[in-house]
Design an enzyme around this catalytic site. Structure first.
Site, PDB file in Angstrom:
ATOM      1  N   HIS A 161      18.182  60.361  31.741  1.00 44.20           N
ATOM      2  CA  HIS A 161      18.405  59.720  33.043  1.00 44.20           C
ATOM      3  C   HIS A 161      18.386  60.813  34.119  1.00 44.20           C
ATOM      4  O   HIS A 161      18.886  61.920  33.901  1.00 44.20           O
ATOM      5  CB  HIS A 161      19.745  58.975  33.045  1.00 44.20           C
ATOM      6  CG  HIS A 161      19.901  58.089  34.244  1.00 44.20           C
ATOM      7  ND1 HIS A 161      20.213  58.587  35.488  1.00 44.20           N
ATOM      8  CD2 HIS A 161      19.742  56.752  34.407  1.00 44.20           C
ATOM      9  CE1 HIS A 161      20.241  57.585  36.350  1.00 44.20           C
ATOM     10  NE2 HIS A 161      19.954  56.455  35.715  1.00 44.20           N
TER      11      HIS A 161
ATOM     12  N   ASN B  69      23.456  49.702  32.633  1.00 39.47           N
ATOM     13  CA  ASN B  69      23.999  51.066  32.630  1.00 39.47           C
ATOM     14  C   ASN B  69      25.211  51.108  33.555  1.00 39.47           C
ATOM     15  O   ASN B  69      25.074  51.204  34.773  1.00 39.47           O
ATOM     16  CB  ASN B  69      22.893  52.035  33.104  1.00 39.47           C
ATOM     17  CG  ASN B  69      23.377  53.476  33.140  1.00 39.47           C
ATOM     18  OD1 ASN B  69      24.481  53.773  32.674  1.00 39.47           O
ATOM     19  ND2 ASN B  69      22.559  54.368  33.680  1.00 39.47           N
TER      20      ASN B  69
ATOM     21  N   GLY C 236      19.828  53.923  43.181  1.00 40.21           N
ATOM     22  CA  GLY C 236      20.995  53.891  44.054  1.00 40.21           C
ATOM     23  C   GLY C 236      20.669  53.881  45.532  1.00 40.21           C
ATOM     24  O   GLY C 236      21.511  54.243  46.358  1.00 40.21           O
TER      25      GLY C 236
ATOM     26  N   GLU D 113      11.672  55.093  36.243  1.00 36.28           N
ATOM     27  CA  GLU D 113      12.715  55.099  37.256  1.00 36.28           C
ATOM     28  C   GLU D 113      12.411  56.138  38.316  1.00 36.28           C
ATOM     29  O   GLU D 113      12.750  57.318  38.141  1.00 36.28           O
ATOM     30  CB  GLU D 113      14.052  55.466  36.617  1.00 36.28           C
ATOM     31  CG  GLU D 113      14.326  54.754  35.318  1.00 36.28           C
ATOM     32  CD  GLU D 113      15.771  54.363  35.199  1.00 36.28           C
ATOM     33  OE1 GLU D 113      16.617  55.015  35.810  1.00 36.28           O
ATOM     34  OE2 GLU D 113      16.029  53.385  34.501  1.00 36.28           O
TER      35      GLU D 113
ATOM     36  N   LYS E 129      27.289  53.406  33.913  1.00 35.28           N
ATOM     37  CA  LYS E 129      27.568  54.783  34.383  1.00 35.28           C
ATOM     38  C   LYS E 129      29.067  55.088  34.242  1.00 35.28           C
ATOM     39  O   LYS E 129      29.691  54.610  33.298  1.00 35.28           O
ATOM     40  CB  LYS E 129      27.049  54.968  35.809  1.00 35.28           C
ATOM     41  CG  LYS E 129      25.550  54.609  35.902  1.00 35.28           C
ATOM     42  CD  LYS E 129      24.906  54.993  37.191  1.00 35.28           C
ATOM     43  CE  LYS E 129      23.447  54.538  37.150  1.00 35.28           C
ATOM     44  NZ  LYS E 129      22.699  54.926  38.342  1.00 35.28           N
TER      45      LYS E 129
ATOM     46  N   GLU F 198      20.116  61.298  36.632  1.00 33.19           N
ATOM     47  CA  GLU F 198      21.422  61.852  37.010  1.00 33.19           C
ATOM     48  C   GLU F 198      21.828  62.968  36.056  1.00 33.19           C
ATOM     49  O   GLU F 198      22.463  63.943  36.448  1.00 33.19           O
ATOM     50  CB  GLU F 198      22.475  60.725  37.037  1.00 33.19           C
ATOM     51  CG  GLU F 198      22.284  59.846  38.268  1.00 33.19           C
ATOM     52  CD  GLU F 198      22.830  58.443  38.141  1.00 33.19           C
ATOM     53  OE1 GLU F 198      23.547  58.145  37.173  1.00 33.19           O
ATOM     54  OE2 GLU F 198      22.507  57.619  39.034  1.00 33.19           O
TER      55      GLU F 198
ATOM     56  N   SER G  83      17.368  50.323  41.764  1.00 36.64           N
ATOM     57  CA  SER G  83      17.671  49.323  42.804  1.00 36.64           C
ATOM     58  C   SER G  83      17.176  47.916  42.495  1.00 36.64           C
ATOM     59  O   SER G  83      16.785  47.177  43.398  1.00 36.64           O
ATOM     60  CB  SER G  83      17.129  49.783  44.164  1.00 36.64           C
ATOM     61  OG  SER G  83      17.828  50.927  44.590  1.00 36.64           O
TER      62      SER G  83
HETATM   63  P1  PGA Z   1      20.655  51.360  40.406  1.00 36.97           P
HETATM   64  O1  PGA Z   1      20.598  52.404  39.196  1.00 36.97           O
HETATM   65  O2  PGA Z   1      20.269  50.037  39.824  1.00 36.97           O
HETATM   66  O3  PGA Z   1      22.049  51.424  40.895  1.00 36.97           O
HETATM   67  O4  PGA Z   1      19.648  51.833  41.414  1.00 36.97           O
HETATM   68  C1  PGA Z   1      19.503  52.373  38.350  1.00 36.97           C
HETATM   69  C2  PGA Z   1      19.494  53.515  37.407  1.00 36.97           C
HETATM   70  O5  PGA Z   1      20.367  54.358  37.392  1.00 36.97           O
HETATM   71  O6  PGA Z   1      18.553  53.573  36.628  1.00 36.97           O
END
Ligand code: PGA
Length: 230
Positions: free
Chosen positions: A85, A6, A161, A155, A8, A87, A192
């Site tokens: 997601h 991803n 993050g 998640e 982003k 976010e 992460s």
């Molecule tokens: P990250 O993001 O690996 O940067 O923690 C994971 C995610 O957005 O699912």
């Protein structure tokens, strides 16, 4: 194993070209799905990897400024799409009902949804992890046939993050709970994940794959990580 990258909201035209050149050099027996920014979806040339979108509209077509529909994604050979997601739930106030409509749109056009679900830190501390996940899955998959191949990505919001990840046994517990409800669906872990902690995570043989955020931006790190799970 299924590994979802991803990207982003990252890369511009030139940096993306360089990224793809490096990414295409990676060979792996794992199934890799790249989810770049929408602007790159229609002309990216991938080798041995699948194409995914980071989101989709809940509408098929019409007057929805800024939206991209499942029908449009299908027309450019997108096979997977992330939905729900955290976010988007937080920044765009996406609800479980919106996500349910998006999944239905994707299935209509034969695009595999990757549904994200997870608890916030206070929910975990208050022992609500499983109930939050059950509720999200029920609402997001309402009136959707259990035979549909929706992929679930566990998640935890507090792990995205942050470099703070659940223990393997905490992940296992949640995956068992998800597989109780959806025994035939693949379940990924996201939050992460790095080329360093993947070894430990991969000891859990219940995980069907991983969703990578930050690490997805670095082909060398992706390569290392894929090597650990071959
Ligand atoms: P990250 O993001 O690996 O940067 O923690 C994971 C995610 O957005 O699912």
């Amino acid at each position: 194993m299924l590994v979802v990258l991803n990207n982003k909201c990252n890369f511009e035209k030139e940096s993306f070209k360089k990224y793809i050149k490096e990414l295409n050099k990676i060979t792996t027996a794992n199934e890799v799905v790249l989810c770049p920014s929408n602007i790159f979806l229609s002309d990216v040339k991938l080798k041995r990897k699948f194409l995914g979108s980071q989101d989709v509209s809940k509408n098929s077509s019409g007057s929805y400024t800024g939206e991209v529909s499942a029908k449009q994604l299908k027309s450019i050979n997108v096979d997977y799409c992330i939905v729900g997601h955290s976010e988007r739930r937080l920044n765009n106030r996406e609800t479980n009902e919106d996500i349910n409509l998006k999944i239905k749109e994707l299935l209509k056009y034969n695009i595999t949804p990757i549904l994200c679900t997870g608890e916030a830190k206070d929910e975990r501390l208050n022992n609500k992890t499983k109930s939050v996940i059950k509720k999200e899955l029920q609402a997001c998959l309402k009136n959707i046939d259990k035979k549909e191949k929706v992929i679930i990505s566990y998640e935890p919001l507090w792990a995205i993050g942050t470099d703070d990840i659940p223990t393997s046994s905490e992940i296992e517990e949640v995956i068992v709970c998800i597989k109780d409800i959806l025994p035939n669906n693949r379940v990924l872990y996201g939050g992460s994940v790095t080329e360093e902690n993947i070894k430990e995570l991969n000891k859990t043989n219940l995980i069907d794959g991983y969703l990578l955020g930050r690490v997805s931006l670095y082909p060398k790190r992706v390569k290392k990580l894929l090597e650990e799970i071959k």
